[in-house]
Design a protein around this motif. Structure first.
Motif, PDB file in Angstrom:
ATOM      1  N   GLN A  88       0.839  -1.193   0.000  1.00 31.54           N
ATOM      2  CA  GLN A  88       0.000   0.000   0.000  1.00 31.54           C
ATOM      3  C   GLN A  88       0.875   1.244   0.000  1.00 31.54           C
ATOM      4  O   GLN A  88       1.767   1.384   0.831  1.00 31.54           O
ATOM      5  CB  GLN A  88      -0.872  -0.010   1.248  1.00 31.54           C
ATOM      6  CG  GLN A  88      -2.236   0.562   1.003  1.00 31.54           C
ATOM      7  CD  GLN A  88      -3.052   0.603   2.271  1.00 31.54           C
ATOM      8  OE1 GLN A  88      -2.833   1.413   3.157  1.00 31.54           O
ATOM      9  NE2 GLN A  88      -4.016  -0.288   2.368  1.00 31.54           N
TER      10      GLN A  88
ATOM     11  N   TYR B  27      -0.089   5.344  -1.000  1.00 25.94           N
ATOM     12  CA  TYR B  27      -1.001   6.296  -1.632  1.00 25.94           C
ATOM     13  C   TYR B  27      -0.303   7.599  -2.012  1.00 25.94           C
ATOM     14  O   TYR B  27      -0.947   8.588  -2.288  1.00 25.94           O
ATOM     15  CB  TYR B  27      -2.191   6.568  -0.708  1.00 25.94           C
ATOM     16  CG  TYR B  27      -3.150   5.406  -0.659  1.00 25.94           C
ATOM     17  CD1 TYR B  27      -4.123   5.258  -1.643  1.00 25.94           C
ATOM     18  CD2 TYR B  27      -3.049   4.449   0.332  1.00 25.94           C
ATOM     19  CE1 TYR B  27      -4.990   4.179  -1.619  1.00 25.94           C
ATOM     20  CE2 TYR B  27      -3.916   3.364   0.364  1.00 25.94           C
ATOM     21  CZ  TYR B  27      -4.878   3.238  -0.623  1.00 25.94           C
ATOM     22  OH  TYR B  27      -5.722   2.174  -0.603  1.00 25.94           O
TER      23      TYR B  27
ATOM     24  N   TYR C 123       1.254   9.548  -0.063  1.00 29.68           N
ATOM     25  CA  TYR C 123       1.449  10.363   1.136  1.00 29.68           C
ATOM     26  C   TYR C 123       1.189   9.450   2.319  1.00 29.68           C
ATOM     27  O   TYR C 123       0.564   8.404   2.177  1.00 29.68           O
ATOM     28  CB  TYR C 123       0.504  11.570   1.154  1.00 29.68           C
ATOM     29  CG  TYR C 123      -0.945  11.188   1.056  1.00 29.68           C
ATOM     30  CD1 TYR C 123      -1.525  10.942  -0.190  1.00 29.68           C
ATOM     31  CD2 TYR C 123      -1.723  11.020   2.200  1.00 29.68           C
ATOM     32  CE1 TYR C 123      -2.841  10.556  -0.289  1.00 29.68           C
ATOM     33  CE2 TYR C 123      -3.049  10.634   2.100  1.00 29.68           C
ATOM     34  CZ  TYR C 123      -3.601  10.407   0.859  1.00 29.68           C
ATOM     35  OH  TYR C 123      -4.906  10.014   0.765  1.00 29.68           O
ATOM     36  N   GLY C 124       1.681   9.844   3.487  1.00 27.40           N
ATOM     37  CA  GLY C 124       1.453   9.031   4.684  1.00 27.40           C
ATOM     38  C   GLY C 124       2.258   7.743   4.655  1.00 27.40           C
ATOM     39  O   GLY C 124       3.055   7.524   3.745  1.00 27.40           O
TER      40      GLY C 124
ATOM     41  N   VAL D 230       3.474   3.680   4.528  1.00 29.19           N
ATOM     42  CA  VAL D 230       3.291   2.638   3.518  1.00 29.19           C
ATOM     43  C   VAL D 230       3.258   1.264   4.196  1.00 29.19           C
ATOM     44  O   VAL D 230       3.700   1.116   5.329  1.00 29.19           O
ATOM     45  CB  VAL D 230       4.433   2.643   2.473  1.00 29.19           C
ATOM     46  CG1 VAL D 230       4.544   3.993   1.799  1.00 29.19           C
ATOM     47  CG2 VAL D 230       5.761   2.256   3.114  1.00 29.19           C
TER      48      VAL D 230
END
Lengths: 80, 677
Positions: free
Chosen positions: A49, A51, A53-54, A56
């Motif tokens: 995963q 996205y 940003y943020g 993983v």
């Protein structure tokens, strides 16, 4: 920063991509923790995963590991 | 640093009933089902304490089997045995210094490669190791075919396949432990060796330090840990070597700074060789249940919704079951006991103050402890359930991006969130954070989360001073608390930890079917720990404050507390508060909701309600200052006791109280002075 064509930070790997750990940057404690979890040169990592940003999620040696974005950026990987 | 063990723990000793004693240490990485195995082995014989001087739980227990008494000690769950964390230091120091007869290495068969990493480190410590191959059922579901006998032949140590959640393999594990102790098992372990490139360095290192290695450390292990850059061992060797030899060691280490990656890589290669014949891996590209669930549960948007739904459920449970139960305990159990005792005391002619001391002081204090239990119980159960299923890590993952704004990471979210119910379980929940600094910071910030008791005070006072605008003001005050929390989080991180970035590295365990027995035992243990430790402090402080609030005058308006309030009046003037309001604020230390009760006692009104008296006596500016201060005021006794229990330090407890005292007073002054301009 510019990387050789096939090298990039783990944070920039797309979901589903399969890469190999090349090297780790960062302090001793950080490197030791990741090494114990299986992030050693040559180990295969699958991005589960990301996205953009943020944090993983990656799959490594059969387990799922969540890494903060900053932490993932310190893992240099090789694409094939 | 470790406790001297009692004679009965000595190797080869016998228990009073003639059984031979075997000391077994249970080691394993997090999430391999270690608690379940420990609970199965020891049942309710377990004793929970702390590791000496540490706040990490130490669980020990007994198990009788075939004429043996097995002394079982649960080591903290760790990924490796390098001194990265307190847990790792505790685990390895125990094995090195206490020399258990057998170490059980528990591994997750579904994540075999990674879980075997700890085994490679355990084998270097020269203690007999038995491998518990847990969760073979899950491994099968994930498509792994494992042959335990082949693995056993490769490793040269006993390998016991287990499904601990279904009580399978426990007897076999005990048999294997006894077979090793009795020498019936051909114990001949293979050990991972260091790769060629670093073998020479290792020999050189060992040559320099070999005369200075303290008992009982194995020399080769010390040299290897030096090479790995282990902080604790490096310090130990540094203290023993003269400057000249240290220079030699230092220059060797400097030339091989990245050795840890090579050493760890070598261990994983070795694991690969051991597994080759014994394990058939599933075909790649297969997507398991965990990955499918995580597409929702760990999604940046859906994940938040799932979390909101689950946490909403937890609070719903608390309010529908916990709160009524709490009221029932308070009004029936505590009140009945109080009536009974005071009747008894009266019958024996005890003076009035004795009666009140017992009823209001002791029973009142004990009642506070007791009424906390239903809420704690529900929170602990919910927490244990979410942890056992494997969901907790997803919550931390989803919240990580937000928590970075306040200098924390994802794992701090849940403890802080639980604080909305009650700060006590919030602070206890901070245990899930392994990083010491992040845990401490979370504990220090938790009292700023407005708990239900403070919301109750707000619910009473806001309409008194603000009428129809009460809801808006209440929301504003809650937001103010969260804002202060965020700012203090950033600030404390900067001042205490020099703005250090807290690394977020967390395993997302595979989802599991929860084991109710494990959850039940955890809930039981945590509740008991609260009653025993926090309970005694709460009781003592409650009695003390009651004395201060009742003597010498007989009630709070003619008491030591009132006297203190008068002394504080000059300070109170800065925020528009009179001595009475100051006293009310002080009594909210026992429990936040006391603020209103105290106001009721002091402004004892004959014909008016408390609300109208307050409206008449207290200007709006002072009222708002009071509410702001009440929201930010020092933690209540129960919270303070829990902070002490969880940090193991009076210094940090005092720091927390001092910090909030300053913050709340400052906030009160600012609000009052700004509004009075």
């Amino acid at each position: 920063m510019l990387w050789p064509n096939s090298l990039k930070p783990l944070s920039e790997v797309l979901p589903g991509q399969r890469v190999q750990v090349e090297s780790l940057r960062g302090g001793r404690g950080f490197v030791a923790r990741l090494a114990a979890l299986g992030f050693t040169p040559g180990a295969e990592v699958i991005m589960v995963q990301n996205y953009g940003y943020g944090p993983v999620i990656v799959s490594i040696r059969g387990s799922y590991i969540a890494l903060g974005r900053g932490e993932a950026a310190k893992v240099l990987v090789k694409t094939r | 640093m470790l406790e001297p063990h009692s004679p009965e723990n000595e190797k080869g000793a016998s228990s009073p009933d003639g059984k031979r004693v075997i000391r077994v240490a249970l080691a394993g990485q997090p999430n391999v089902g270690k608690s379940t195995v420990f609970n199965l082995l020891t049942g309710l014989s377990q004793h929970v304490g702390n590791w000496p001087g540490k706040t990490i739980e130490k669980k020990t227990g007994y198990c009788k089997y075939n004429g043996y008494l097995l002394h079982i000690i649960d080591l903290p769950g760790t990924y490796s045995l390098t001194a990265n964390s307190l847990e790792e230091r505790i685990a390895r120091n125990y094995i090195i210094k206490e020399r258990p007869d057998v170490v059980v290495a528990l591994v997750d068969a579904a994540i075999l490669e990674r879980s075997l990493y700890l085994l490679t480190e355990l084998l270097l410590l020269q203690v007999p190791v038995v491998l518990g191959l847990n969760m073979v059922d899950v491994a099968e579901q994930r498509g792994y075919q494992i042959e335990p006998e082949v693995l056993q032949a490769a490793l040269g140590i006993p390998v016991v396949p287990m499904v601990a959640t279904r009580n399978q393999g426990i007897k076999e594990l005990l048999e294997a432990i006894i077979a090793v102790v009795e020498g019936r098992f051909p114990y001949n372990p293979r050990r991972p060796e260091v790769r060629k490139d670093h073998r020479d360095v290792l020999v050189q290192l060992l040559e320099i330090i070999k005369d200075e290695i303290p008992e009982p450390y194995p020399g080769e292990w010390v040299a290897l840990k030096l090479l790995e850059g282990d902080a604790e061992i490096t310090k130990m060797v540094r203290e023993r070597l003269d400057d000249h030899r240290w220079e030699e060691v230092h220059s060797l280490l400097k030339a091989h700074e990245d050795a840890i990656l090579d050493v760890a890589g070598g261990r994983y290669e070795w694991i690969g060789r051991m597994m080759r014949a014994a394990v058939v891996k599933p075909r790649l590209g297969q997507i398991g249940l965990t990955e499918r669930l995580d597409r929702v549960a760990a999604h940046p948007v859906w994940g938040l919704l799932v979390m909101a739904f689950i946490l909403g459920g937890v609070f719903w449970l608390t309010y529908t079951i916990g709160s009524p139960l709490q009221e029932w305990l308070e009004s029936y159990v505590v009140q009945t006991l109080a009536d009974f005792v005071s009747g008894y005391l009266e019958a024996y002619g005890a003076p009035g103050w004795v009666q009140r001391a017992v009823v209001e002081g002791i029973i009142g204090g004990a009642g506070t402890v007791l009424t906390f239990l239903p809420i704690l119980f529900i929170f602990f159960a919910a927490l244990g359930f979410l942890e056992d299923v494997g969901y907790m890590a997803r919550m931390a993952y989803v919240m990580d991006r937000f928590m970075h704004f306040i200098g924390l990471h994802g794992k701090s979210f849940l403890p802080l969130f639980l604080g909305f119910g009650c700060n006590v379980p919030g602070i206890m929940g901070a245990r899930i954070i392994e990083d010491e600094k992040a845990r401490l910071l979370t504990i220090l910030l938790a009292p700023l989360v407005p708990c239900t008791a403070r919301m109750a005070v707000l619910a009473f006072l806001a309409p008194v001073f603000f009428g129809p605008r009460a809801v808006m003001v209440s929301w504003g005050l809650v937001l103010l608390n969260l804002l202060v929390l965020a700012v203090l989080g950033k600030l404390l991180n900067l001042v205490l930890f020099h703005g250090e970035h807290m690394a977020f590295i967390m395993e997302l365990p595979l989802y599991h079917i929860p084991n109710l027995r494990t959850i039940g035992i955890t809930v039981w243990r945590r509740s008991l720990a609260f009653i025993k430790k926090a309970g005694t402090i709460i009781l003592a402080v409650s009695v003390l404050v009651w004395v201060l609030a009742s003597f010498p005058g007989g009630d709070v308006s003619h008491s030591v507390l009132a006297w203190v309030g008068q002394k504080l009046e000059p300070i109170g003037r800065f925020m528009g508060l009179d001595a009475y309001m100051m006293v009310a604020l002080l009594t909210s230390f026992i429990a936040k909701e006391n603020a209103v009760a105290t106001l009721g006692v002091i402004y004892r009104a004959e014909e008016e309600t408390l609300a109208t008296v307050l409206q008449r006596m207290v200007p709006v500016e002072a009222g708002l200052a009071f509410m702001v201060m009440e929201m930010l005021f020092i933690p209540c006794v129960a919270t303070m006791a829990t902070i002490h229990q969880e940090t193991g330090s009076w210094r940090w407890t005092a720091f927390s109280v001092g910090l909030l005292l300053v913050v709340s007073f400052l906030a009160g002054v600012i609000v009052y002075q700004c509004l009075s301009l």
